[in-house]
Structures are given as C-alpha cells and as structure tokens.
Design a protein around this motif. Structure first.
Motif, mmCIF file in Angstrom:
data_model
loop_
_atom_site.group_PDB
_atom_site.id
_atom_site.type_symbol
_atom_site.label_atom_id
_atom_site.label_comp_id
_atom_site.label_asym_id
_atom_site.label_seq_id
_atom_site.Cartn_x
_atom_site.Cartn_y
_atom_site.Cartn_z
ATOM 1 N N ASP B 22 0.874 -1.190 0.000
ATOM 2 C CA ASP B 22 0.000 0.000 0.000
ATOM 3 C C ASP B 22 0.900 1.226 0.000
ATOM 4 O OD1 ASP B 22 -1.703 -2.097 0.660
ATOM 5 O OD2 ASP B 22 -2.757 -0.998 2.227
ATOM 6 N N ASP B 24 2.318 4.625 -0.227
ATOM 7 C CA ASP B 24 1.799 5.994 -0.186
ATOM 8 C C ASP B 24 3.008 6.936 -0.212
ATOM 9 O OD1 ASP B 24 0.831 8.469 0.578
ATOM 10 O OD2 ASP B 24 -0.477 7.657 2.151
ATOM 11 N N ASN B 60 -1.981 -2.853 -3.532
ATOM 12 C CA ASN B 60 -3.330 -2.304 -3.418
ATOM 13 C C ASN B 60 -3.500 -1.258 -4.516
ATOM 14 O OD1 ASN B 60 -5.517 -0.688 -2.681
ATOM 15 N ND2 ASN B 60 -5.213 -1.090 -0.501
ATOM 16 N N LEU B 61 -4.337 -1.564 -5.479
ATOM 17 C CA LEU B 61 -4.462 -0.725 -6.677
ATOM 18 C C LEU B 61 -4.769 0.735 -6.373
ATOM 19 C CD1 LEU B 61 -4.186 -1.583 -9.724
ATOM 20 C CD2 LEU B 61 -4.314 -3.476 -8.120
ATOM 21 N N ALA B 62 -5.542 0.986 -5.329
ATOM 22 C CA ALA B 62 -5.949 2.352 -5.004
ATOM 23 C C ALA B 62 -4.744 3.276 -4.888
ATOM 24 C CB ALA B 62 -6.724 2.374 -3.692
ATOM 25 N N PHE B 63 -3.681 2.751 -4.276
ATOM 26 C CA PHE B 63 -2.518 3.585 -4.025
ATOM 27 C C PHE B 63 -1.803 3.950 -5.325
ATOM 28 C CE2 PHE B 63 -3.700 2.043 0.021
ATOM 29 C CZ PHE B 63 -3.225 2.959 0.941
ATOM 30 N N GLU B 65 -3.256 3.874 -8.492
ATOM 31 C CA GLU B 65 -4.169 4.658 -9.328
ATOM 32 C C GLU B 65 -4.201 6.123 -8.902
ATOM 33 O OE1 GLU B 65 -8.057 2.867 -9.389
ATOM 34 O OE2 GLU B 65 -7.277 0.962 -10.097
ATOM 35 N N SER B 66 -4.013 6.352 -7.605
ATOM 36 C CA SER B 66 -4.163 7.722 -7.114
ATOM 37 C C SER B 66 -3.050 8.644 -7.623
ATOM 38 C CB SER B 66 -4.240 7.748 -5.591
ATOM 39 O OG SER B 66 -2.969 7.486 -5.047
ATOM 40 N N TYR B 67 -1.994 8.073 -8.193
ATOM 41 C CA TYR B 67 -0.967 8.913 -8.821
ATOM 42 C C TYR B 67 -1.062 8.891 -10.348
ATOM 43 C CZ TYR B 67 0.729 8.694 -4.096
ATOM 44 O OH TYR B 67 0.799 8.759 -2.731
ATOM 45 N N GLY B 68 -2.198 8.468 -10.849
ATOM 46 C CA GLY B 68 -2.423 8.499 -12.294
ATOM 47 C C GLY B 68 -1.462 7.595 -13.049
ATOM 48 N N LEU B 69 -1.062 8.024 -14.244
ATOM 49 C CA LEU B 69 -0.212 7.176 -15.086
ATOM 50 C C LEU B 69 1.114 6.839 -14.420
ATOM 51 C CD1 LEU B 69 -0.727 8.648 -18.667
ATOM 52 C CD2 LEU B 69 -1.663 6.528 -17.710
ATOM 53 N N MET B 72 0.525 4.026 -12.120
ATOM 54 C CA MET B 72 0.311 2.753 -12.793
ATOM 55 C C MET B 72 1.612 2.215 -13.402
ATOM 56 S SD MET B 72 -2.583 1.844 -11.896
ATOM 57 C CE MET B 72 -2.659 0.297 -12.819
ATOM 58 N N MET B 73 2.504 3.139 -13.779
ATOM 59 C CA MET B 73 3.810 2.690 -14.265
ATOM 60 C C MET B 73 4.590 2.031 -13.120
ATOM 61 S SD MET B 73 4.706 5.552 -17.040
ATOM 62 C CE MET B 73 6.459 5.732 -16.812
ATOM 63 N N GLU B 76 3.164 -1.425 -12.644
ATOM 64 C CA GLU B 76 3.649 -2.377 -13.665
ATOM 65 C C GLU B 76 5.096 -2.799 -13.411
ATOM 66 O OE1 GLU B 76 3.121 -1.765 -17.798
ATOM 67 O OE2 GLU B 76 0.964 -1.430 -17.649
ATOM 68 N N ALA B 95 -8.013 -5.148 -5.525
ATOM 69 C CA ALA B 95 -8.700 -4.192 -6.392
ATOM 70 C C ALA B 95 -10.189 -4.102 -6.096
ATOM 71 C CB ALA B 95 -8.489 -4.586 -7.851
#
Lengths: 275, 275
Positions: B22, B24, B60-63, B65-69, B72-73, B76, B95
């Motif tokens: 998670d 942050d 935890n995807l939320a963390f 996604e909350s920084y946008g691309l 997500m990079m 990955e 998720a």
C-alpha cells in the motif's frame, strides 16, 4: 457539478441521457485501428456526435484498464477532452470501487483530485467507512450500487432480513445517514421495472443512475413512470446501444441518431412529468 | 500458481505472510523522493528485504491509481520485478472489482492477461455473473470479500435473513457453487476473531486472505486457532505494520525485521497444527 446545475442542464437540453463510454477496441470500426490512439479517436468522435443529446458521460474504467497504460492514457485524454470542450456535461467514473477507509480515501483522491471528475460509482458491501471518504469532497458525488441491472442482482440484493427489508432497501436507508440528495445518487437497473416504486418510497429525492435500457432490455417508459421525480431524478445510461449503433465510417452519425432518438423519447417523458 | 504450489511454498518457507504494498508517497522515507520513480524504488527495497519471510505480495491498486499514469507505471514495474526475481511468490491484485458480466470480463482481462497476476480481490454485491468471468482463467484465483476487517463490515455483512443466515454466510455458501477451493479464496478480516469458527463450518477447505493483523488490531494467534486447516488455509496480510516499520534510510531492514518476526510466529503456528 452540483444538483441544481445538473437539473438545469436536464431541463434546458430536455434530456437525461448518459452515454456510457465502454470502449472495446475489438468493437470499434476498422478504419480507426490505424490511428495513434484508436480508443481516444473513437471516444472523441462519439462525444462530438452525441453531446447535444446527453447530459452525462460515463467512461467504464474496466475497458480502459484492460489495455494497461495505453488504455489509461486514452482514459485521461478522453476526460481532458470532455472537460475542455464540454464542461457542462456531468462525468461519471464507472469504477464500482469501495474498500477500508484509508484505501477508499486513495480511490477518492484518484477520481476527485487526480482526474477531477464529478462522480464515481461505489459498491456498498464494506459499509459506511468504505463510502464516507468519497463523500468528503465538495461538489462531488457518490453513486452507490443499490439494485443493479444484471441477473446476479438477485443473489444478494433481494435477500430479506427478519423484518422483510431487502438488502438493497437497507443500503438505501442506511446510506441516507451518510450522504444527502446533494452528493449521493444510487444505481438502479432499468431491468428492475416496478421496483422503482419501492426505491422511490425510500429515496424520493435522490438521483438514480439507471443502466440497462437497450442492450440489457429495460424500458425507458417504465423507468420514468415509476422513477421520475419533479426534478427528473434520473440519469438513464446507454452504452453499447449508442456507441456501437454503427460499425462503418458513419459510426458517429449512427451513434448521434440513436442518442437523438433517446433524447426525443426523454423530452416526451419530461414534458409529461409535472414540474 | 495452483493450490498445491501455494501450500508447498507455505510449508517449505514456514510462513503464510502476505506483504501488502500500500505504497503511499507521503509515507515513504525522504531520501527516496529524489529517485526517478520513488514508489518503485520503495517497493523494490521492501520486496528484496521481505521476500524470504513471505509467500505473497498484495499491491493495493488504489494507491497506484491515485498517482495516475505515473502510479500505474510504478505498479507495472513492481509486478515485473516480482515476476522476474521472485516467481514463486503469489501475487494478489487488491482491487475489489466486480460489475456486470461483460465488464467483469474486462477486469479479469486486466489482471489475468494484461498483468498476468495470480489473483484479484472481488466484491460480491452484484452476484454470480459479476464473479464468474474471473473464475474462467485456469490457474488464476478470485479472492471474494466475505467478512471484512473494517467497522463498516457490520453495516450489511452481518445482516441476518429470515432463517438466521448472515449475508457473509450466504456469500460463502452461494459462491461455492461458482468456484472451488482450487480457484476461490475469501477475504476474512483478522478483527473478526471467533467468527473464523463460523467461516470454517461453511468453508472448511478454502484459503482465506486475512487482513487486519497489526495496524487494524487483529490477533494472529486467534486467527490461527480458529481459521487454520491442515493445508494452512490462510494468507495473513500485513501492510502498514511492515512497510512503514521504519522511516529512515534503514526502512528496508526495519521491514525485514518486522516480516521475520511475523514469519517466526507463523512457523510456530504451522508446527502446532497437525499436517
């Protein structure tokens, strides 16, 4: 966008249509597949063609996420395009999120800060502290799942407790202690027909986001008969029925025709309702 | 990763610890903030430090996604790093997804094809057709929310129907017609204590993913006493308690110490159980 602004848009444009941007690369017209960003090219054309006939757009995150970073770039470009060119359209992130408080807070940050959207769909299973972080943003909306449009909605949502209250009714009741008609809407599937009467008994004022008209078989007339309020109180979504109305180079015109058809039916319903 | 492989990892390494990523950015050590990708740099160090003591990682995807691309990079890269360097660790995409069939299919595609992860957490509110698309992948797992660790779990999950069956029990029962102990686990919060007895009555064999030990106050001993099976049957997650154990340049060592402490407690519990 606040409630008054949304109602103003609906009565000015005589539509409560929401166009669902469930953009699936395997379903978009062949000639777009050579574009640098086919998903965005498709969305842009669909948006330009349908904007006069709808008040809201609902990109479905699943479709963008499934293409990884490329998909999320197309999502961001779509959002930016909407915000720059159609700032009076309400934007719904259809994401069905919901987690423990500190995690929901991050999802809220994603949709309300990072993307600055108007609303996000949220699943109620984890209860109050999973929903509240989304309700803390001024001018932003939670759209909480109540009674969904799919077959599986019968598995748990209709379960009655000892007093005969069904789960979706408990969700409607309890959540009204968390939010207000100014920041909380509910998802109610068009396929649920007369259940709208039961919904309106518990939530007479809240806006309802209604999927399931079109491809899933729900009837607009029935939804309006039992669900419409003096403020309209409905956002009726169509995704596949509009965006895949045509398959050729005239796909955007076909989408516009389908959206206009629905807008015209909606104008009739709005005129019929007493304001 | 299939059930036998997971059980083999657990008994070989004498641990059923899952480390929750998670991540942050506001909580990671100052000196990492100058890195090109601070989130990935943090995750990489945490993974290298904790890998000997755990069998699973749960970003935890939320963390992300909350920084946008950018987020997500980092997600990955974290996944790729895990797959390249720690291929025997089980990866859980936390998720909490779930939507109508054609949309859940896209989410399943995201996590099982695009990212090729072992499992994804899914919310049950929308019922069977929202869960089934995830179950169609060989060797992949659904981890379905049953009884969560947060306060809001009491809002709906404990509601009894006319026969006295609680919603989480109905979720456990019905979903066993959709999946098997080979492709379906359940989320049960460690904070639920003796409820594990009730869970095991309905789902004696399924693996349980157990959040809530540590920061949320659940007890490992109690979870094991009531929840452990001959195959272990548990993945106990700790996120904040491990990854933020230290705040300085020695944060990874602090995380390793905390993870090892938990692994040692888990080894005791595994020895205590009869195999």
């Amino acid at each position: 966008m606040n409630r008054q602004q949304l109602i103003h848009q609906i009565f000015t444009k005589k539509t409560f249509l929401c166009v669902g941007l469930d953009t699936d690369i395997s379903k978009i017209p062949e000639h777009l597949k050579n574009e640098t960003d086919p998903i965005f090219a498709f969305n842009k054309a669909i948006i330009d063609a349908t904007a006069p006939y709808c008040v809201a757009y609902k990109p479905n995150l699943a479709f963008y996420e499934s293409y990884g970073l490329k998909g999320m770039m197309a999502f961001e470009k779509t959002i930016q395009y909407l915000k720059n060119h159609y700032p009076t359209h309400f934007i719904i992130a259809d994401a069905k999120r919901g987690d423990i408080g500190n995690t929901s807070k991050m999802y809220a940050r994603t949709f309300f800060e990072e993307y600055d959207l108007d609303s996000v769909t949220v699943a109620p299973y984890m209860g109050e502290d999973s929903v509240n972080p989304f309700l803390e943003y001024n001018g932003k909306w939670v759209i909480l799942l109540a009674l969904t449009s799919n077959k599986g909605s019968h598995d748990f949502q209709l379960t009655e407790d000892k007093s005969g209250e069904r789960l979706f009714e408990k969700v409607l009741k309890n959540s009204q202690e968390w939010g207000t008609p100014e920041n909380l809407m509910y998802v109610v599937g068009a396929t649920q027909g007369r259940m709208f009467e039961d919904i309106r008994r518990i939530a007479p004022e809240h806006f309802l986001l209604v999927p399931g008209v079109g491809a899933q078989g729900g009837s607009l007339q029935e939804v309006c008969k039992y669900g419409m309020t003096k403020d309209c109180g409905l956002l009726v979504n169509s995704s596949r029925g509009i965006i895949y109305a045509g398959k050729g180079t005239d796909f955007a015109e076909a989408a516009a025709r389908k959206a206009r058809e629905m807008q015209e039916e909606m104008a009739v319903e709005l005129n019929r309702s007493v304001r």
